[in-house]
Design a protein around this motif. Structure first.
Motif, PDB file in Angstrom:
ATOM      1  N   TYR A 160       1.082  -1.185  -0.227  1.00  0.00           N
ATOM      2  CA  TYR A 160       0.091   0.243   0.298  1.00  0.00           C
ATOM      3  C   TYR A 160       1.080   1.600   0.041  1.00  0.00           C
ATOM      4  O   TYR A 160       0.425   2.071  -0.162  1.00  0.00           O
ATOM      5  N   SER A 161       2.179   1.128  -0.147  1.00  0.00           N
ATOM      6  CA  SER A 161       3.080   2.563   0.012  1.00  0.00           C
ATOM      7  C   SER A 161       2.367   3.068  -1.399  1.00  0.00           C
ATOM      8  O   SER A 161       3.395   3.867  -1.514  1.00  0.00           O
ATOM      9  N   GLY A 162       2.857   2.272  -2.284  1.00  0.00           N
ATOM     10  CA  GLY A 162       2.785   2.046  -3.639  1.00  0.00           C
ATOM     11  C   GLY A 162       0.856   3.584  -3.759  1.00  0.00           C
ATOM     12  O   GLY A 162       1.557   4.718  -4.997  1.00  0.00           O
ATOM     13  N   ILE A 163       0.320   3.703  -2.829  1.00  0.00           N
ATOM     14  CA  ILE A 163      -0.480   4.864  -2.743  1.00  0.00           C
ATOM     15  C   ILE A 163       0.269   5.561  -2.649  1.00  0.00           C
ATOM     16  O   ILE A 163      -0.544   7.096  -3.363  1.00  0.00           O
ATOM     17  N   VAL A 164       0.824   6.180  -1.693  1.00  0.00           N
ATOM     18  CA  VAL A 164       1.594   6.859  -0.898  1.00  0.00           C
ATOM     19  C   VAL A 164       2.482   7.258  -2.733  1.00  0.00           C
ATOM     20  O   VAL A 164       2.065   9.126  -2.375  1.00  0.00           O
ATOM     21  N   PHE A 165       3.281   6.332  -2.713  1.00  0.00           N
ATOM     22  CA  PHE A 165       4.176   7.602  -4.347  1.00  0.00           C
ATOM     23  C   PHE A 165       3.146   7.461  -5.260  1.00  0.00           C
ATOM     24  O   PHE A 165       4.053   8.974  -5.471  1.00  0.00           O
ATOM     25  N   SER A 166       2.720   7.110  -5.387  1.00  0.00           N
ATOM     26  CA  SER A 166       1.861   7.732  -6.323  1.00  0.00           C
ATOM     27  C   SER A 166       0.814   9.207  -6.584  1.00  0.00           C
ATOM     28  O   SER A 166       0.825  10.005  -7.079  1.00  0.00           O
ATOM     29  N   THR A 167       0.255   8.859  -5.164  1.00  0.00           N
ATOM     30  CA  THR A 167      -0.232   9.991  -4.426  1.00  0.00           C
ATOM     31  C   THR A 167       0.420  11.718  -4.461  1.00  0.00           C
ATOM     32  O   THR A 167       0.429  12.759  -5.250  1.00  0.00           O
ATOM     33  N   ALA A 168       2.055  11.220  -4.548  1.00  0.00           N
ATOM     34  CA  ALA A 168       3.096  12.580  -3.500  1.00  0.00           C
ATOM     35  C   ALA A 168       3.631  11.990  -5.836  1.00  0.00           C
ATOM     36  O   ALA A 168       3.508  13.795  -5.796  1.00  0.00           O
ATOM     37  N   TRP A 169       3.527  11.398  -6.649  1.00  0.00           N
ATOM     38  CA  TRP A 169       3.600  11.973  -8.179  1.00  0.00           C
ATOM     39  C   TRP A 169       2.626  12.999  -7.813  1.00  0.00           C
ATOM     40  O   TRP A 169       2.915  13.283  -9.052  1.00  0.00           O
TER      41      TRP A 169
END
Length: 318
Positions: A249-258
């Motif tokens: 779910y860290s992928g959601i954090v990365f994508s939100t930041a992008w």
């Protein structure tokens, strides 16, 4: 520390998502899927040859099914990503653990091997509340079809993952599973490109011409997808399953930041609340999934132990 491979994998997938969104106005979705799969097949195939891996498989039908479902899931995800904020598209696709837990629990309940669990039911219900909160402020009326497509991509991704698990139980190595997934995706997406080019209203172009920007983005998509897949495989091999599954779910954090850095996406409080609820529901669903799998393993171990003890007693009596 081994579980941190998942952080690397999700970061790679987030970079891939950014490139898919950037290149989606230059290539059709089937083209992007085709190039993503082709580059992955070349990379994985080269590694297999370098390490002496075998391409021979006893399960071509299972590979074909996994490849077809997984490629369709990727295609729908890429299609939704072109129209939605990147954090929204990624979050909808990352609901796959919730679907996996629900499917496995439903099968176990149907076969009478599991009892109804209110905790899992509450997690699934909460996840749809999170989807409603996420889609309401970030998706306009004309984007609703893309949102539904993103939701379906998560369901198909869950089916593909279950097939990967089944192939693993059959003894198929992960590198072969990934290679045939990429090979099936290449052939399948190329076929769709040809069919789409002949549909009414199409521009008639099967594969669009490349420029430096498009070629570079496609290469990054293929490379990051391949390395992300390999890192995720290693994470599940050497890490703790529950930790690894939740780190995705860290992928959601990365994508939100992008999304905030590149497109200045602003979700609002309800969007952030929706993401938080979906992540929490996914963590809870993953917990139930892992717990039920551990219980099944312990039951199988206990049964095998009893059979061995009975066999030993029979041999002593002889």
């Amino acid at each position: 520390m081994q579980s941190l491979w998942m952080l690397f994998a999700t970061f790679m997938f987030s970079v891939m998502s950014v490139c898919v969104k950037l290149v989606s106005d230059q290539y059709s979705t089937p083209e992007i899927v085709m190039y993503r799969s082709l580059i992955g097949a070349i990379l994985i195939g080269s590694l297999m040859l370098a390490r002496g891996g075998s391409f021979r498989t006893k399960f071509p039908i299972q590979h074909l099914w996994r490849g077809a479902v997984g490629t369709t899931a990727f295609g729908l995800w890429f299609f939704s990503m072109a129209s939605l904020p990147i954090a929204t598209a990624v979050t909808l696709n990352y609901m796959s653990p919730i679907w996996i837990a629900t499917m496995l629990f439903g099968i176990g309940l149907w076969r009478g091997k599991l009892r109804f669990e209110w905790g899992l039911a509450l997690a699934v219900f909460a996840s749809f509340v999170g989807v409603a909160l996420l889609m309401q402020p970030t998706i306009h009326a004309e984007q609703l079809p893309a949102g539904l497509v993103g939701l379906i991509s998560g369901m198909l991704a869950a089916l593909a993952y279950l097939q990967v698990r089944h192939l693993g139980q059959l003894g198929e190595p992960e590198y072969r599973v990934v290679f045939y997934f990429c090979l099936t995706g290449t052939i399948g997406a190329a076929t769709v490109c040809v069919l789409v080019a002949h549909l009414p209203g199409s521009d008639g172009i099967i594969w669009h011409a490349h420029d430096l920007k498009g070629f570079a983005l496609l290469m990054v998509i293929g490379v990051t997808a391949a390395f992300g897949q390999m890192a995720m495989t290693r994470a599940y091999h050497v890490g703790k399953t529950l930790v690894v599954a939740n780190l995705q779910y860290s992928g959601i954090v990365f994508s939100t930041a992008w999304g905030m850095l590149i497109w200045s996406d602003a979700l609002g409080w309800s969007g952030w609340a929706g993401i938080a609820i979906i992540i929490s529901s996914g963590v809870a669903a993953t917990f139930y999934d892992v717990r039920n799998r551990m219980a099944a393993t312990e039951a199988a171990y206990a049964k095998a132990k009893r059979e061995l003890e009975q066999a030993d007693r029979g041999n002593k009596n002889i």
